[in-house]
Design a protein around this motif. Sequence first.
Motif, PDB file in Angstrom:
ATOM      1  N   GLU A 140       0.848  -1.185   0.000  1.00  0.00           N
ATOM      2  CA  GLU A 140       0.000   0.000   0.000  1.00  0.00           C
ATOM      3  C   GLU A 140       0.888   1.241   0.000  1.00  0.00           C
ATOM      4  OE1 GLU A 140      -3.328   2.190   2.788  1.00  0.00           O
ATOM      5  OE2 GLU A 140      -2.448   0.312   3.448  1.00  0.00           O
ATOM      6  N   ILE A 141       0.619   2.169  -0.931  1.00  0.00           N
ATOM      7  CA  ILE A 141       1.376   3.420  -1.004  1.00  0.00           C
ATOM      8  C   ILE A 141       0.382   4.577  -1.022  1.00  0.00           C
ATOM      9  CG2 ILE A 141       2.965   4.827  -2.351  1.00  0.00           C
ATOM     10  CD1 ILE A 141       4.182   2.250  -3.430  1.00  0.00           C
ATOM     11  N   LYS A 142       0.578   5.512  -0.115  1.00  0.00           N
ATOM     12  CA  LYS A 142      -0.261   6.711  -0.068  1.00  0.00           C
ATOM     13  C   LYS A 142       0.574   7.883  -0.564  1.00  0.00           C
ATOM     14  CE  LYS A 142      -2.934   5.174   3.880  1.00  0.00           C
ATOM     15  NZ  LYS A 142      -3.433   5.499   5.210  1.00  0.00           N
ATOM     16  N   LEU A 143      -0.049   8.746  -1.358  1.00  0.00           N
ATOM     17  CA  LEU A 143       0.605   9.951  -1.845  1.00  0.00           C
ATOM     18  C   LEU A 143      -0.028  11.152  -1.147  1.00  0.00           C
ATOM     19  CD1 LEU A 143       0.702   9.138  -5.666  1.00  0.00           C
ATOM     20  CD2 LEU A 143       2.530   8.849  -3.999  1.00  0.00           C
ATOM     21  N   VAL A 144       0.802  11.992  -0.556  1.00  0.00           N
ATOM     22  CA  VAL A 144       0.335  13.183   0.137  1.00  0.00           C
ATOM     23  C   VAL A 144       0.966  14.383  -0.555  1.00  0.00           C
ATOM     24  CG1 VAL A 144       0.150  14.347   2.364  1.00  0.00           C
ATOM     25  CG2 VAL A 144       0.317  11.856   2.291  1.00  0.00           C
ATOM     26  N   ARG A 145       0.139  15.379  -0.900  1.00  0.00           N
ATOM     27  CA  ARG A 145       0.618  16.534  -1.652  1.00  0.00           C
ATOM     28  C   ARG A 145       0.393  17.833  -0.897  1.00  0.00           C
ATOM     29  NH1 ARG A 145      -2.291  13.279  -5.078  1.00  0.00           N
ATOM     30  NH2 ARG A 145      -1.141  12.419  -6.820  1.00  0.00           N
ATOM     31  N   LEU A 191      -0.224  -1.467  10.684  1.00  0.00           N
ATOM     32  CA  LEU A 191       0.896  -2.359  10.386  1.00  0.00           C
ATOM     33  C   LEU A 191       0.594  -3.787  10.808  1.00  0.00           C
ATOM     34  CD1 LEU A 191       3.901  -0.182  11.585  1.00  0.00           C
ATOM     35  CD2 LEU A 191       3.143  -0.573   9.239  1.00  0.00           C
ATOM     36  N   GLY A 192       1.051  -4.716  10.003  1.00  0.00           N
ATOM     37  CA  GLY A 192       1.024  -6.115  10.376  1.00  0.00           C
ATOM     38  C   GLY A 192       2.327  -6.464  11.085  1.00  0.00           C
ATOM     39  N   GLU A 193       2.456  -7.712  11.480  1.00  0.00           N
ATOM     40  CA  GLU A 193       3.696  -8.144  12.126  1.00  0.00           C
ATOM     41  C   GLU A 193       4.865  -7.974  11.167  1.00  0.00           C
ATOM     42  OE1 GLU A 193       3.836 -11.884  14.142  1.00  0.00           O
ATOM     43  OE2 GLU A 193       1.710 -11.742  14.664  1.00  0.00           O
ATOM     44  N   GLU A 194       5.977  -7.534  11.705  1.00  0.00           N
ATOM     45  CA  GLU A 194       7.218  -7.359  10.954  1.00  0.00           C
ATOM     46  C   GLU A 194       7.092  -6.393   9.780  1.00  0.00           C
ATOM     47  OE1 GLU A 194       9.389 -10.934  10.118  1.00  0.00           O
ATOM     48  OE2 GLU A 194       8.543 -11.932  11.861  1.00  0.00           O
ATOM     49  N   GLN A 195       6.156  -5.458   9.854  1.00  0.00           N
ATOM     50  CA  GLN A 195       6.041  -4.435   8.828  1.00  0.00           C
ATOM     51  C   GLN A 195       6.515  -3.098   9.380  1.00  0.00           C
ATOM     52  OE1 GLN A 195       1.866  -4.606   7.620  1.00  0.00           O
ATOM     53  NE2 GLN A 195       2.551  -5.344   5.618  1.00  0.00           N
ATOM     54  N   GLU A 246       1.645  26.190 -16.919  1.00  0.00           N
ATOM     55  CA  GLU A 246       2.536  26.971 -16.064  1.00  0.00           C
ATOM     56  C   GLU A 246       2.042  26.865 -14.623  1.00  0.00           C
ATOM     57  OE1 GLU A 246       3.497  31.647 -15.347  1.00  0.00           O
ATOM     58  OE2 GLU A 246       3.038  30.999 -17.380  1.00  0.00           O
ATOM     59  N   CYS A 247       2.968  26.718 -13.699  1.00  0.00           N
ATOM     60  CA  CYS A 247       2.558  26.693 -12.298  1.00  0.00           C
ATOM     61  C   CYS A 247       3.239  27.827 -11.560  1.00  0.00           C
ATOM     62  CB  CYS A 247       2.854  25.352 -11.635  1.00  0.00           C
ATOM     63  SG  CYS A 247       4.590  25.002 -11.370  1.00  0.00           S
ATOM     64  N   ARG A 248       2.614  28.276 -10.510  1.00  0.00           N
ATOM     65  CA  ARG A 248       3.146  29.409  -9.759  1.00  0.00           C
ATOM     66  C   ARG A 248       3.849  28.984  -8.486  1.00  0.00           C
ATOM     67  NH1 ARG A 248      -2.198  32.318 -11.153  1.00  0.00           N
ATOM     68  NH2 ARG A 248      -1.601  33.160 -13.167  1.00  0.00           N
ATOM     69  N   ALA A 249       3.610  27.766  -8.055  1.00  0.00           N
ATOM     70  CA  ALA A 249       4.245  27.269  -6.838  1.00  0.00           C
ATOM     71  C   ALA A 249       4.464  25.770  -6.981  1.00  0.00           C
ATOM     72  CB  ALA A 249       3.365  27.557  -5.623  1.00  0.00           C
ATOM     73  N   PRO A 250       5.598  25.264  -6.476  1.00  0.00           N
ATOM     74  CA  PRO A 250       5.873  23.831  -6.598  1.00  0.00           C
ATOM     75  C   PRO A 250       4.976  23.006  -5.682  1.00  0.00           C
ATOM     76  CG  PRO A 250       7.552  24.888  -5.270  1.00  0.00           C
ATOM     77  CD  PRO A 250       6.668  25.983  -5.787  1.00  0.00           C
ATOM     78  N   VAL A 251       4.603  21.847  -6.180  1.00  0.00           N
ATOM     79  CA  VAL A 251       3.824  20.891  -5.405  1.00  0.00           C
ATOM     80  C   VAL A 251       4.778  19.795  -4.930  1.00  0.00           C
ATOM     81  CG1 VAL A 251       1.936  19.223  -5.452  1.00  0.00           C
ATOM     82  CG2 VAL A 251       1.734  21.361  -6.736  1.00  0.00           C
ATOM     83  N   THR A 252       4.797  19.555  -3.620  1.00  0.00           N
ATOM     84  CA  THR A 252       5.623  18.498  -3.036  1.00  0.00           C
ATOM     85  C   THR A 252       4.750  17.266  -2.882  1.00  0.00           C
ATOM     86  OG1 THR A 252       6.967  20.100  -1.846  1.00  0.00           O
ATOM     87  CG2 THR A 252       6.993  17.832  -1.016  1.00  0.00           C
ATOM     88  N   THR A 253       5.263  16.111  -3.322  1.00  0.00           N
ATOM     89  CA  THR A 253       4.549  14.849  -3.159  1.00  0.00           C
ATOM     90  C   THR A 253       5.390  13.924  -2.293  1.00  0.00           C
ATOM     91  OG1 THR A 253       3.551  15.079  -5.351  1.00  0.00           O
ATOM     92  CG2 THR A 253       3.440  12.901  -4.326  1.00  0.00           C
ATOM     93  N   VAL A 254       4.793  13.460  -1.207  1.00  0.00           N
ATOM     94  CA  VAL A 254       5.430  12.505  -0.295  1.00  0.00           C
ATOM     95  C   VAL A 254       4.714  11.175  -0.472  1.00  0.00           C
ATOM     96  CG1 VAL A 254       5.847  11.902   2.115  1.00  0.00           C
ATOM     97  CG2 VAL A 254       6.104  14.266   1.365  1.00  0.00           C
ATOM     98  N   ALA A 255       5.487  10.107  -0.645  1.00  0.00           N
ATOM     99  CA  ALA A 255       4.926   8.760  -0.729  1.00  0.00           C
ATOM    100  C   ALA A 255       5.178   8.054   0.598  1.00  0.00           C
ATOM    101  CB  ALA A 255       5.569   7.992  -1.874  1.00  0.00           C
ATOM    102  N   ILE A 256       4.138   7.395   1.102  1.00  0.00           N
ATOM    103  CA  ILE A 256       4.217   6.634   2.342  1.00  0.00           C
ATOM    104  C   ILE A 256       3.880   5.188   2.000  1.00  0.00           C
ATOM    105  CG2 ILE A 256       3.277   6.359   4.662  1.00  0.00           C
ATOM    106  CD1 ILE A 256       2.414   9.351   4.434  1.00  0.00           C
ATOM    107  N   ALA A 257       4.807   4.278   2.305  1.00  0.00           N
ATOM    108  CA  ALA A 257       4.629   2.872   1.962  1.00  0.00           C
ATOM    109  C   ALA A 257       4.734   1.992   3.198  1.00  0.00           C
ATOM    110  CB  ALA A 257       5.681   2.439   0.951  1.00  0.00           C
ATOM    111  N   VAL A 258       3.959   0.920   3.201  1.00  0.00           N
ATOM    112  CA  VAL A 258       4.047  -0.102   4.246  1.00  0.00           C
ATOM    113  C   VAL A 258       4.838  -1.262   3.669  1.00  0.00           C
ATOM    114  CG1 VAL A 258       2.746  -1.682   5.703  1.00  0.00           C
ATOM    115  CG2 VAL A 258       1.826   0.599   5.210  1.00  0.00           C
ATOM    116  N   ALA A 259       5.918  -1.616   4.308  1.00  0.00           N
ATOM    117  CA  ALA A 259       6.748  -2.700   3.781  1.00  0.00           C
ATOM    118  C   ALA A 259       7.227  -3.602   4.890  1.00  0.00           C
ATOM    119  CB  ALA A 259       7.941  -2.126   3.040  1.00  0.00           C
TER     120      ALA A 259
END
Length: 160
Positions: free
Chosen positions: A59-64, A109-113, A147-160
């Motif tokens: 599972e990967i979540k993207l936060v902007r 989280l599951g065990e060992e994740q 054209e964009c006026r401000a940068p968008v930051t994307t953070v990915a959060i993964a369960v592994a």
Amino acid sequence: MRRHLGTLALSAVLAFAVGSTAACGEADGDPSESAVAGIPSPTQETVDPLDADGVESVEIKLVRGTDVGGIVTAEAVPVTEEADLDAFLEQFDPAFAEQVRTRVGQVVLGEEQGILAQVVAVGCESPTSATLRGNAIQTDVPKSSEECRAPVTTVAIAVA
């Protein structure tokens, strides 16, 4: 008649200006919404990290966030421990850091994740999907001529 045309023209200019700045601002409401108009807002992707290798889905979540800081890195860092998460969040604007902290806190989280986080993009376009390969979260960032006026930051959060 002149007066009405001037009022209509001014109204059109104001509507365009408000719409343009809203498109580059932070999303209101649900923090998972895209910060830029026209960009799909997948906040959760379930992908097979190694395709046909029989590896369990991740599972990967993207936060902007718009104009919130952050530096793109080649590898994800573990953020399961509070101290690790705090260190990762130092690079962001405090409000966005809290948004990411909330999303990490929602992970079950599951065990060992563990939880991995990575800044995967900073710019005009945001990724629409992500894949975990080893310790790196890889994305495809769509190309756009807008054209964009401000940068968008994307953070990915993964369960592994």
